[in-house]
Design a protein around this motif. Structure first.
Motif, PDB file in Angstrom:
ATOM      1  N   ASP A  14      18.538  77.183  19.302  1.00  0.00           N
ATOM      2  CA  ASP A  14      19.356  77.735  20.380  1.00  0.00           C
ATOM      3  C   ASP A  14      18.514  77.951  21.638  1.00  0.00           C
ATOM      4  O   ASP A  14      18.995  77.739  22.762  1.00  0.00           O
ATOM      5  CB  ASP A  14      19.982  79.062  19.955  1.00  0.00           C
ATOM      6  CG  ASP A  14      20.973  78.917  18.805  1.00  0.00           C
ATOM      7  OD1 ASP A  14      21.273  77.767  18.417  1.00  0.00           O
ATOM      8  OD2 ASP A  14      21.430  79.951  18.286  1.00  0.00           O
ATOM      9  N   GLY A  15      17.249  78.361  21.444  1.00  0.00           N
ATOM     10  CA  GLY A  15      16.378  78.591  22.600  1.00  0.00           C
ATOM     11  C   GLY A  15      16.152  77.330  23.418  1.00  0.00           C
ATOM     12  O   GLY A  15      16.078  77.382  24.651  1.00  0.00           O
ATOM     13  N   VAL A  16      16.064  76.186  22.753  1.00  0.00           N
ATOM     14  CA  VAL A  16      15.919  74.916  23.475  1.00  0.00           C
ATOM     15  C   VAL A  16      17.217  74.567  24.194  1.00  0.00           C
ATOM     16  O   VAL A  16      17.213  74.114  25.347  1.00  0.00           O
ATOM     17  CB  VAL A  16      15.504  73.790  22.511  1.00  0.00           C
ATOM     18  CG1 VAL A  16      15.551  72.427  23.203  1.00  0.00           C
ATOM     19  CG2 VAL A  16      14.103  74.053  21.967  1.00  0.00           C
ATOM     20  N   PHE A  17      18.349  74.799  23.525  1.00  0.00           N
ATOM     21  CA  PHE A  17      19.632  74.546  24.194  1.00  0.00           C
ATOM     22  C   PHE A  17      19.792  75.427  25.429  1.00  0.00           C
ATOM     23  O   PHE A  17      20.155  74.945  26.511  1.00  0.00           O
ATOM     24  CB  PHE A  17      20.805  74.785  23.241  1.00  0.00           C
ATOM     25  CG  PHE A  17      22.124  74.839  23.966  1.00  0.00           C
ATOM     26  CD1 PHE A  17      22.684  73.692  24.501  1.00  0.00           C
ATOM     27  CD2 PHE A  17      22.781  76.057  24.166  1.00  0.00           C
ATOM     28  CE1 PHE A  17      23.882  73.747  25.201  1.00  0.00           C
ATOM     29  CE2 PHE A  17      23.980  76.114  24.855  1.00  0.00           C
ATOM     30  CZ  PHE A  17      24.533  74.955  25.375  1.00  0.00           C
ATOM     31  N   TYR A  18      19.532  76.728  25.285  1.00  0.00           N
ATOM     32  CA  TYR A  18      19.669  77.619  26.432  1.00  0.00           C
ATOM     33  C   TYR A  18      18.744  77.188  27.571  1.00  0.00           C
ATOM     34  O   TYR A  18      19.126  77.230  28.749  1.00  0.00           O
ATOM     35  CB  TYR A  18      19.349  79.066  26.042  1.00  0.00           C
ATOM     36  CG  TYR A  18      20.277  79.670  25.019  1.00  0.00           C
ATOM     37  CD1 TYR A  18      21.625  79.332  24.966  1.00  0.00           C
ATOM     38  CD2 TYR A  18      19.800  80.591  24.079  1.00  0.00           C
ATOM     39  CE1 TYR A  18      22.472  79.883  24.018  1.00  0.00           C
ATOM     40  CE2 TYR A  18      20.640  81.151  23.131  1.00  0.00           C
ATOM     41  CZ  TYR A  18      21.969  80.797  23.099  1.00  0.00           C
ATOM     42  OH  TYR A  18      22.796  81.350  22.163  1.00  0.00           O
ATOM     43  N   SER A  19      17.534  76.786  27.217  1.00  0.00           N
ATOM     44  CA  SER A  19      16.584  76.361  28.242  1.00  0.00           C
ATOM     45  C   SER A  19      17.121  75.153  28.999  1.00  0.00           C
ATOM     46  O   SER A  19      17.160  75.145  30.237  1.00  0.00           O
ATOM     47  CB  SER A  19      15.229  76.032  27.607  1.00  0.00           C
ATOM     48  OG  SER A  19      14.641  77.189  27.030  1.00  0.00           O
ATOM     49  N   MET A  20      17.567  74.131  28.277  1.00  0.00           N
ATOM     50  CA  MET A  20      18.098  72.954  28.959  1.00  0.00           C
ATOM     51  C   MET A  20      19.390  73.278  29.699  1.00  0.00           C
ATOM     52  O   MET A  20      19.665  72.695  30.766  1.00  0.00           O
ATOM     53  CB  MET A  20      18.320  71.823  27.957  1.00  0.00           C
ATOM     54  CG  MET A  20      17.035  71.200  27.453  1.00  0.00           C
ATOM     55  SD  MET A  20      17.274  69.533  26.787  1.00  0.00           S
ATOM     56  CE  MET A  20      18.306  69.891  25.359  1.00  0.00           C
ATOM     57  N   ARG A  21      20.165  74.194  29.148  1.00  0.00           N
ATOM     58  CA  ARG A  21      21.435  74.566  29.792  1.00  0.00           C
ATOM     59  C   ARG A  21      21.211  75.052  31.213  1.00  0.00           C
ATOM     60  O   ARG A  21      22.034  74.798  32.122  1.00  0.00           O
ATOM     61  CB  ARG A  21      22.123  75.658  28.952  1.00  0.00           C
ATOM     62  CG  ARG A  21      23.317  76.319  29.615  1.00  0.00           C
ATOM     63  CD  ARG A  21      24.434  75.342  29.897  1.00  0.00           C
ATOM     64  NE  ARG A  21      25.560  75.997  30.530  1.00  0.00           N
ATOM     65  CZ  ARG A  21      25.645  76.283  31.825  1.00  0.00           C
ATOM     66  NH1 ARG A  21      24.637  75.970  32.638  1.00  0.00           N
ATOM     67  NH2 ARG A  21      26.721  76.857  32.312  1.00  0.00           N
ATOM     68  N   TYR A  22      20.095  75.741  31.464  1.00  0.00           N
ATOM     69  CA  TYR A  22      19.839  76.265  32.804  1.00  0.00           C
ATOM     70  C   TYR A  22      18.844  75.425  33.602  1.00  0.00           C
ATOM     71  O   TYR A  22      18.848  75.462  34.833  1.00  0.00           O
ATOM     72  CB  TYR A  22      19.361  77.725  32.709  1.00  0.00           C
ATOM     73  CG  TYR A  22      20.456  78.622  32.190  1.00  0.00           C
ATOM     74  CD1 TYR A  22      21.591  78.876  32.957  1.00  0.00           C
ATOM     75  CD2 TYR A  22      20.402  79.164  30.908  1.00  0.00           C
ATOM     76  CE1 TYR A  22      22.635  79.656  32.477  1.00  0.00           C
ATOM     77  CE2 TYR A  22      21.426  79.952  30.410  1.00  0.00           C
ATOM     78  CZ  TYR A  22      22.544  80.189  31.199  1.00  0.00           C
ATOM     79  OH  TYR A  22      23.573  80.954  30.718  1.00  0.00           O
ATOM     80  N   GLU A  23      18.036  74.632  32.919  1.00  0.00           N
ATOM     81  CA  GLU A  23      17.104  73.748  33.640  1.00  0.00           C
ATOM     82  C   GLU A  23      17.808  72.520  34.200  1.00  0.00           C
ATOM     83  O   GLU A  23      17.556  72.111  35.342  1.00  0.00           O
ATOM     84  CB  GLU A  23      15.985  73.286  32.683  1.00  0.00           C
ATOM     85  CG  GLU A  23      15.067  74.388  32.225  1.00  0.00           C
ATOM     86  CD  GLU A  23      14.345  74.063  30.929  1.00  0.00           C
ATOM     87  OE1 GLU A  23      13.516  74.891  30.492  1.00  0.00           O
ATOM     88  OE2 GLU A  23      14.612  72.989  30.329  1.00  0.00           O
ATOM     89  N   LEU A  24      18.686  71.922  33.402  1.00  0.00           N
ATOM     90  CA  LEU A  24      19.294  70.651  33.797  1.00  0.00           C
ATOM     91  C   LEU A  24      20.112  70.717  35.085  1.00  0.00           C
ATOM     92  O   LEU A  24      20.012  69.803  35.917  1.00  0.00           O
ATOM     93  CB  LEU A  24      20.148  70.105  32.640  1.00  0.00           C
ATOM     94  CG  LEU A  24      19.328  69.467  31.507  1.00  0.00           C
ATOM     95  CD1 LEU A  24      20.174  69.295  30.253  1.00  0.00           C
ATOM     96  CD2 LEU A  24      18.754  68.128  31.949  1.00  0.00           C
ATOM     97  N   PRO A  25      20.914  71.750  35.316  1.00  0.00           N
ATOM     98  CA  PRO A  25      21.637  71.792  36.585  1.00  0.00           C
ATOM     99  C   PRO A  25      20.713  71.830  37.804  1.00  0.00           C
ATOM    100  O   PRO A  25      21.029  71.246  38.848  1.00  0.00           O
ATOM    101  CB  PRO A  25      22.462  73.080  36.478  1.00  0.00           C
ATOM    102  CG  PRO A  25      22.674  73.270  35.016  1.00  0.00           C
ATOM    103  CD  PRO A  25      21.372  72.830  34.398  1.00  0.00           C
TER     104      PRO A  25
END
Length: 261
Positions: free
Chosen positions: A129-140
């Motif tokens: 989940d930590g990787v998902f959350y990280s990409m969720r806010y980095e990618l935009p």
């Protein structure tokens, strides 16, 4: 007709000049080695870690070496904390170009049928989940800039099983899947997403093992030794660089032939 990009030898001291990198789990180990290598390449580096004091010490050491660095506390299991860390990077250095999602934990060693459910959930929340959350806010942020690169730190256990580690193995397999999915989604926007799978790395924790157990672990690696954090960092930094410009959605093992046995 397609054209082949001209091959040039990069200036490793400046290849990341003007770019900002966010590295989670960067107070020690692979994360810290990666942060140092990025800083040596001219990047502005944000040291993000659950260990706020450790992050501050790591950032201070980089600053002493002439690297533009800053520290931020982050709990990758909390979306708001991750969002704040990404915002901190943007606010501190004016943008975000590179990210290394490295934060993770181990968990207990027990068979699947005996594994503590709370421990399982904690490991998955942190490592997947930590990787998902990280990409969720980095990618935009990267998408708005039209460029960028992310490396997610999985493990050799993202490709094989390991008795007694169901939570860790499940999470790391998930990281590989997330990486490939995000890569397919964002390649057309100039963003590259890849993963690395480190083998067993020679850390102070492993060095505390009794000699027989340590030697047994080494014996699983045909290379005859464990890996070092700097060796993983070199692969991560390569994947973040323009030298890897056509590498998207890949999963690279760095394991002394552990998985080749």
């Amino acid at each position: 007709m397609s054209t082949t990009p001209a091959t040039t030898v990069p200036d490793y001291a400046t290849e990341f000049a003007g770019k900002t990198a966010l590295v989670t789990g960067a107070a020690s180990g692979i994360g810290l080695a990666t942060a140092r290598r990025l800083g040596a390449g001219g990047a502005n580096v944000v040291i993000a870690d659950y260990d706020a004091e450790g992050a501050e010490k790591a950032a201070a050491a980089l600053l002493a070496d002439g690297v533009k660095a800053a520290a931020v506390a982050v709990d990758v299991t909390e979306p708001a904390s991750v969002e704040a860390a990404v915002r901190f990077a943007v606010d501190t250095f004016g943008g975000l170009d590179l990210a290394v999602n490295n934060a993770g934990i181990g968990g207990e060693s027990k068979p699947t049928g005996e594994y503590d459910i709370d421990v399982y959930n904690r490991v998955v929340r942190t490592n997947l989940d930590g990787v998902f959350y990280s990409m969720r806010y980095e990618l935009p942020v990267l998408a708005a800039a039209g460029a960028g690169a992310i490396v997610n730190v999985a493990s050799i256990l993202g490709s094989v099983g390991f008795a007694g580690s169901p939570a860790y193995v499940a999470a790391k397999h998930g990281v590989v899947g997330l990486t490939k999915t995000a890569a397919a989604e964002y390649a057309a926007q100039g963003i590259r997403v890849n993963a690395v799978g480190p083998g067993f790395i020679d850390t102070p924790l492993l060095q505390k093992m009794n000699k027989d157990d340590y030697d047994a672990l080494v014996s699983l690696h045909p290379a005859g030794r464990l890996g070092h954090s700097d060796e993983v960092a070199e692969l991560i930094v390569f994947l973040l660089s323009e030298r890897a410009s056509f590498i998207h959605g890949s999963y690279h093992l760095v394991d002394g032939a552990y998985t080749a046995r």
